[in-house]
Design an enzyme around this catalytic site. Structure first.
Site, PDB file in Angstrom:
ATOM      1  CE  LYS A 173      -3.915  -2.213   2.435  1.00  0.00           C
ATOM      2  NZ  LYS A 173      -4.852  -2.042   3.582  1.00  0.00           N
TER       3      LYS A 173
ATOM      4  CE1 TYR B 253      -9.453  -3.201   0.921  1.00  0.00           C
ATOM      5  CE2 TYR B 253      -8.736  -1.076   0.102  1.00  0.00           C
ATOM      6  CZ  TYR B 253      -8.470  -2.269   0.757  1.00  0.00           C
ATOM      7  OH  TYR B 253      -7.200  -2.518   1.248  1.00  0.00           O
TER       8      TYR B 253
ATOM      9  CG  PHE C 110     -13.377   2.916   7.501  1.00  0.00           C
ATOM     10  CD1 PHE C 110     -12.825   2.189   6.453  1.00  0.00           C
ATOM     11  CD2 PHE C 110     -14.136   2.230   8.459  1.00  0.00           C
ATOM     12  CE1 PHE C 110     -13.007   0.817   6.343  1.00  0.00           C
ATOM     13  CE2 PHE C 110     -14.328   0.845   8.356  1.00  0.00           C
ATOM     14  CZ  PHE C 110     -13.765   0.146   7.288  1.00  0.00           C
TER      15      PHE C 110
ATOM     16  NE  ARG D  91      -5.873 -11.983   6.022  1.00  0.00           N
ATOM     17  CZ  ARG D  91      -6.607 -10.862   5.948  1.00  0.00           C
ATOM     18  NH1 ARG D  91      -6.639 -10.127   4.835  1.00  0.00           N
ATOM     19  NH2 ARG D  91      -7.312 -10.444   6.971  1.00  0.00           N
TER      20      ARG D  91
ATOM     21  CB  THR E 249      -7.593  -5.387  10.039  1.00  0.00           C
ATOM     22  OG1 THR E 249      -8.187  -6.495   9.359  1.00  0.00           O
ATOM     23  CG2 THR E 249      -7.847  -4.102   9.278  1.00  0.00           C
TER      24      THR E 249
ATOM     25  NE  ARG F 106      -2.432  -5.455   7.482  1.00  0.00           N
ATOM     26  CZ  ARG F 106      -3.582  -5.956   7.031  1.00  0.00           C
ATOM     27  NH1 ARG F 106      -4.230  -6.862   7.764  1.00  0.00           N
ATOM     28  NH2 ARG F 106      -4.095  -5.564   5.883  1.00  0.00           N
TER      29      ARG F 106
ATOM     30  CG  ASN G 227      -3.623  -2.132   7.143  1.00  0.00           C
ATOM     31  OD1 ASN G 227      -3.465  -1.762   5.975  1.00  0.00           O
ATOM     32  ND2 ASN G 227      -4.706  -2.768   7.542  1.00  0.00           N
TER      33      ASN G 227
ATOM     34  CG  HIS H  66      -5.201  -6.433   0.086  1.00  0.00           C
ATOM     35  ND1 HIS H  66      -6.398  -6.508   0.751  1.00  0.00           N
ATOM     36  CD2 HIS H  66      -5.246  -7.382  -0.894  1.00  0.00           C
ATOM     37  CE1 HIS H  66      -7.146  -7.460   0.183  1.00  0.00           C
ATOM     38  NE2 HIS H  66      -6.473  -8.000  -0.820  1.00  0.00           N
TER      39      HIS H  66
ATOM     40  CD  GLU I  40      -8.534  -9.684  -2.979  1.00  0.00           C
ATOM     41  OE1 GLU I  40      -7.385 -10.046  -2.641  1.00  0.00           O
ATOM     42  OE2 GLU I  40      -9.380  -9.264  -2.159  1.00  0.00           O
TER      43      GLU I  40
HETATM   44  N1  UDP Z   1      -9.837  -0.162   7.289  1.00  0.00           N
HETATM   45  C1  UDP Z   1      -9.978   1.103   7.840  1.00  0.00           C
HETATM   46  N2  UDP Z   1     -10.703   1.241   9.007  1.00  0.00           N
HETATM   47  C2  UDP Z   1     -11.277   0.169   9.631  1.00  0.00           C
HETATM   48  C3  UDP Z   1     -11.127  -1.119   9.056  1.00  0.00           C
HETATM   49  C4  UDP Z   1     -10.393  -1.253   7.890  1.00  0.00           C
HETATM   50  O1  UDP Z   1      -9.489   2.095   7.296  1.00  0.00           O
HETATM   51  O2  UDP Z   1     -11.923   0.343  10.679  1.00  0.00           O
HETATM   52  C5  UDP Z   1      -9.017  -0.307   6.062  1.00  0.00           C
HETATM   53  C6  UDP Z   1      -7.661  -0.967   6.349  1.00  0.00           C
HETATM   54  O3  UDP Z   1      -6.664  -0.349   5.514  1.00  0.00           O
HETATM   55  C7  UDP Z   1      -7.910  -2.398   5.917  1.00  0.00           C
HETATM   56  C8  UDP Z   1      -8.845  -2.214   4.739  1.00  0.00           C
HETATM   57  O4  UDP Z   1      -9.699  -1.154   5.123  1.00  0.00           O
HETATM   58  O5  UDP Z   1      -6.709  -3.082   5.587  1.00  0.00           O
HETATM   59  C9  UDP Z   1      -9.664  -3.436   4.358  1.00  0.00           C
HETATM   60  O6  UDP Z   1     -10.385  -3.869   5.472  1.00  0.00           O
HETATM   61  P1  UDP Z   1     -10.529  -5.416   5.795  1.00  0.00           P
HETATM   62  O7  UDP Z   1     -11.546  -5.558   6.886  1.00  0.00           O
HETATM   63  O8  UDP Z   1     -10.792  -6.180   4.523  1.00  0.00           O
HETATM   64  O9  UDP Z   1      -9.106  -5.797   6.427  1.00  0.00           O
HETATM   65  P2  UDP Z   1      -7.842  -6.603   5.844  1.00  0.00           P
HETATM   66  O10 UDP Z   1      -8.368  -7.730   5.014  1.00  0.00           O
HETATM   67  O11 UDP Z   1      -7.003  -5.644   5.049  1.00  0.00           O
HETATM   68  O12 UDP Z   1      -7.118  -7.090   7.068  1.00  0.00           O
HETATM   69 MG    MG Z   2      -9.838  -7.801   3.537  1.00  0.00          MG
END
Ligand code: UDP
Ligand code: MG
Length: 156
Positions: free
Chosen positions: A11, A51, A59, A87, A93, A104, A114, A117, A128
């Site tokens: 990112k 997304y 957000f 993962r 996250t 992370r 973070n 992805h 994806e």
């Molecule tokens: N995100 C955010 N605020 C939140 C939760 C998620 O800005 O409260 C952002 C964060 O960058 C995250 C992305 O949205 O990586 C995608 O969210 P997801 O729940 O899919 O998490 P990930 O799969 O990236 O762990």
């Molecule tokens: Mg995700």
């Protein structure tokens, strides 16, 4: 053995904080094989599709702004159980909840910025990879250290 391919995005904070080498190196050392890699700008439609599960979240606008604040690197990684293994390397996250040792956990203290992805299931990985890579941008080759990366009974 379950050979899988997964999608990683490094990112904007990874790009802008000069963390690309550090991140690529972690995946390489684990034994994952880079089968595709390029720099892209995340245009609105692509990002909104990627997304789409978050589009009603408060957000979402700030997430879009963050993800468009610089080009990103997309990467396809292959290996046995690559999706779940990746993962684990990435961590949960929110950076402030992620264990030390994960990308992370070591490099982010934010719930938004973070660093990376990673696809979270076989279904999202397939979707994806198709979203970010055309067939001719994904490559097939053997790492030279394969004999040491997997046990004899784990190789195909
Ligand atoms: N995100 C955010 N605020 C939140 C939760 C998620 O800005 O409260 C952002 C964060 O960058 C995250 C992305 O949205 O990586 C995608 O969210 P997801 O729940 O899919 O998490 P990930 O799969 O990236 O762990
Ligand atoms: Mg995700």
């Amino acid at each position: 053995m379950k050979e899988e391919t997964t999608l990683i995005i490094m990112k904007p904070d990874a790009v802008l904080r000069n963390l690309l080498g550090e991140i690529v190196s972690r995946f390489e050392r684990k034994g994952l094989k880079i089968v595709g890699m390029k720099m892209v700008k995340l245009e609105d439609t692509l990002l909104e599709n990627h997304y789409s599960h978050l589009k009603d979240k408060p957000f979402f606008e700030s997430l879009k702004n963050y993800m468009q604040s610089s080009p990103v690197i997309v990467m396809a990684l292959s290996g046995v159980n690559a999706i779940s293994a990746t993962r684990l390397i990435v961590g949960p996250t929110k950076g402030y909840e992620a264990d030390a040792g994960s990308i992370r956990g070591d490099l982010s203290i934010s719930g938004q910025t973070n660093i990376v992805h990673a696809s979270d299931s076989p279904e999202t990985a397939k979707e994806e990879l198709e979203r970010f890579f055309s067939k001719d941008e994904l490559f097939n080759y053997d790492r030279l250290d394969l004999d040491f990366i997997y046990g004899e009974d784990e190789r195909e």
